[in-house]
Design an enzyme around this catalytic site. Structure first.
Site, short mmCIF file in Angstrom:
data_model
loop_
_atom_site.label_atom_id
_atom_site.label_comp_id
_atom_site.label_asym_id
_atom_site.label_seq_id
_atom_site.Cartn_x
_atom_site.Cartn_y
_atom_site.Cartn_z
N HIS A 44 -47.93 32.51 -24.06
CA HIS A 44 -49.08 33.44 -24.00
C HIS A 44 -48.66 34.71 -24.74
O HIS A 44 -47.89 35.51 -24.22
CB HIS A 44 -49.43 33.79 -22.56
CG HIS A 44 -50.64 34.66 -22.42
ND1 HIS A 44 -51.59 34.45 -21.46
CD2 HIS A 44 -51.06 35.75 -23.11
CE1 HIS A 44 -52.54 35.36 -21.56
NE2 HIS A 44 -52.22 36.18 -22.57
N HIS A 89 -49.94 37.94 -27.61
CA HIS A 89 -50.89 38.67 -28.45
C HIS A 89 -50.15 39.22 -29.67
O HIS A 89 -49.17 39.96 -29.52
CB HIS A 89 -51.51 39.83 -27.67
CG HIS A 89 -52.34 39.40 -26.50
ND1 HIS A 89 -53.68 39.11 -26.62
CD2 HIS A 89 -52.00 39.17 -25.21
CE1 HIS A 89 -54.15 38.75 -25.43
NE2 HIS A 89 -53.15 38.77 -24.56
N ASN A 121 -58.22 36.61 -29.06
CA ASN A 121 -59.17 37.69 -28.78
C ASN A 121 -59.07 38.82 -29.79
O ASN A 121 -58.85 39.98 -29.46
CB ASN A 121 -59.03 38.21 -27.35
CG ASN A 121 -57.65 38.77 -27.04
OD1 ASN A 121 -56.66 38.36 -27.63
ND2 ASN A 121 -57.59 39.71 -26.11
N LYS A 149 -58.98 29.00 -25.06
CA LYS A 149 -58.83 30.11 -24.12
C LYS A 149 -60.17 30.49 -23.50
O LYS A 149 -61.15 30.75 -24.20
CB LYS A 149 -58.23 31.33 -24.83
CG LYS A 149 -58.04 32.55 -23.93
CD LYS A 149 -57.08 32.27 -22.77
CE LYS A 149 -56.90 33.48 -21.86
NZ LYS A 149 -55.93 34.45 -22.38
N HIS A 183 -57.99 32.99 -18.29
CA HIS A 183 -57.76 34.32 -17.73
C HIS A 183 -58.48 34.30 -16.39
O HIS A 183 -59.71 34.38 -16.32
CB HIS A 183 -58.33 35.41 -18.64
CG HIS A 183 -58.12 36.79 -18.10
ND1 HIS A 183 -57.23 37.68 -18.67
CD2 HIS A 183 -58.65 37.43 -17.02
CE1 HIS A 183 -57.24 38.82 -17.98
NE2 HIS A 183 -58.10 38.68 -16.97
N HIS A 207 -50.85 34.06 -16.76
CA HIS A 207 -50.38 35.31 -16.15
C HIS A 207 -50.80 35.45 -14.69
O HIS A 207 -51.45 36.42 -14.30
CB HIS A 207 -50.81 36.53 -16.97
CG HIS A 207 -52.25 36.57 -17.40
ND1 HIS A 207 -53.31 36.26 -16.57
CD2 HIS A 207 -52.80 36.89 -18.60
CE1 HIS A 207 -54.43 36.40 -17.24
NE2 HIS A 207 -54.15 36.78 -18.46
N LEU A 221 -53.80 43.82 -17.36
CA LEU A 221 -54.79 42.97 -16.69
C LEU A 221 -54.38 41.52 -16.84
O LEU A 221 -54.11 41.08 -17.97
CB LEU A 221 -56.19 43.20 -17.27
CG LEU A 221 -56.85 44.53 -16.91
CD1 LEU A 221 -58.16 44.71 -17.68
CD2 LEU A 221 -57.11 44.63 -15.40
N ASP A 271 -47.50 37.31 -22.22
CA ASP A 271 -48.69 38.16 -22.36
C ASP A 271 -48.31 39.49 -22.99
O ASP A 271 -48.92 40.53 -22.72
CB ASP A 271 -49.38 38.38 -21.01
CG ASP A 271 -50.77 38.98 -21.14
OD1 ASP A 271 -51.35 38.92 -22.25
OD2 ASP A 271 -51.29 39.52 -20.15
#
Length: 345
Positions: A14, A16, A42, A100, A137, A175, A220, A248
């Site tokens: 996971h 970004h 995202n 996702k 999520h 997460h 988050l 994450d």
């Protein structure tokens, strides 16, 4: 206890990476240690089609510094307009590893997510048919649900009904932050796994709020009570194949984190392995770190573990930079609030 630990090169399930200047700055922080990573879709606009995933993968590989070996595992962002045929073709080609699910409004850049779960049922059924995992999520966004309860409510209201209605759908609870989620995973032996972040093994909600607000610990799903952090550590260090690493790691510039409505996310790519070794050693589980970081994830996704190895050595505390410089501004590296004695050598 040994001061050297060799394990297969780990993966991050996971991650970004963002895009543009931010991508170019943070990608080396992951590629230095990790062989593969599930890349979050995202962006703005989000990665919703196979063609967009292909273009994004090309941009990631173009940003990879010479001499570094790294494989981005691409995901599609599930929307209420997702084309099952496009998804299936992208998955069959090997381009897309997973899909996702963001509940609309749940976190950063999730406005295009799902509000009506009945509208994505045909996509989920197709995913079950072709064996494409769904990464979720796991939070509801209802205004009347306390932010600290949103994960548990999601399990009851959304996740469990989806799984019951779609037999064979492989799901990764991303997460996880509560003992409720860890217990739910343990109660289901088939088609369910969960990622646990580096920072949720270290912080609880007091670290965000006590002694003044600490924006760089705000993420988050938000960190919960200490009992939940301890449950996550127990799950991560247990050796249970259903739990694996997903950092994450989420870069935001300091300007974005420190504004009145600051962004959610902790940037942990730089020092994750040192933190994990410290945590696992504290819990007497160094012999299980390889499973969590390098074996359980590939097994869930049906991929071979990496053949390369890395070695961690223990010695004097390791120094990491406080910030990573980007052309958009500095990004603060997560501070685990403890000395880190293990370094990747």
């Amino acid at each position: 206890m040994s001061d050297s630990l060799t394990l297969r090169r780990p993966d991050d399930w996971h991650l970004h990476l963002r895009d543009g200047a931010m991508l170019r700055a943070v990608l080396p922080e992951t590629a230095r240690h990790f062989a593969r990573a599930i890349i979050m879709p995202n962006l703005v606009p989000p990665v919703v089609t196979g063609a967009q995933a292909s273009d994004y993968r090309d941009r990631i590989l173009d940003a990879l510094p010479a001499g570094m070996q790294f494989q981005p595992l691409m995901t599609l962002y599930l929307t209420e307009e997702t084309d099952p045929d496009d998804l299936a073709a992208a998955h069959a080609s090997g381009l897309v590893t997973s899909v996702k699910l963001y509940p609309a409004g749940a976190t950063t850049n999730s406005a295009s997510g799902v509000s009506d779960f009945d509208k994505v049922r045909p996509v989920l059924e197709r995913m079950a048919e072709i064996g494409c995992p769904l990464c979720v999520h796991g939070e509801v966004v209802d205004a009347d649900i306390d932010i600290f309860d949103r994960e548990a409510v999601f399990i009851d209201r959304v996740l469990d009904p989806i799984r019951r209605a779609t037999p064979g759908l492989r799901v990764v609870m991303e997460h996880i932050t509560t003992k409720t989620a860890a217990a739910y995973v343990r109660a289901h032996e088939k088609d369910l796994g969960a990622t646990i972040t580096t920072h949720h093994l270290v912080i609880n909600r007091n670290h965000i709020l006590v002694g003044g607000i600490k924006p760089h610990y705000y993420c988050l799903p938000v960190a919960k009570r200490e009992e939940h952090r301890l449950a996550l550590r127990a799950a991560a260090t247990s050796g249970d194949a259903r739990f694996f690493l997903g950092t994450d790691s989420a870069p935001h510039t300091d300007a974005a984190k420190l504004q009145p409505c600051g962004c959610a996310g902790c940037f942990t790519a730089t020092n994750t392995l040192s933190i994990l070794a410290e945590v696992f050693e504290q819990d007497g589980a160094l012999d299980r770190l390889e499973a969590f970081a390098a074996l359980n994830g590939p097994a869930f996704y049906g991929l071979p573990p990496n053949e390369e190895t890395i070695t961690l050595t223990k010695g004097a505390p390791v120094s990491y930079p406080d910030h990573i410089a980007t052309d958009e501004g500095p990004v603060t590296v997560f501070d685990p609030m403890m000395p880190l004695h293990w370094r990747v050598s």
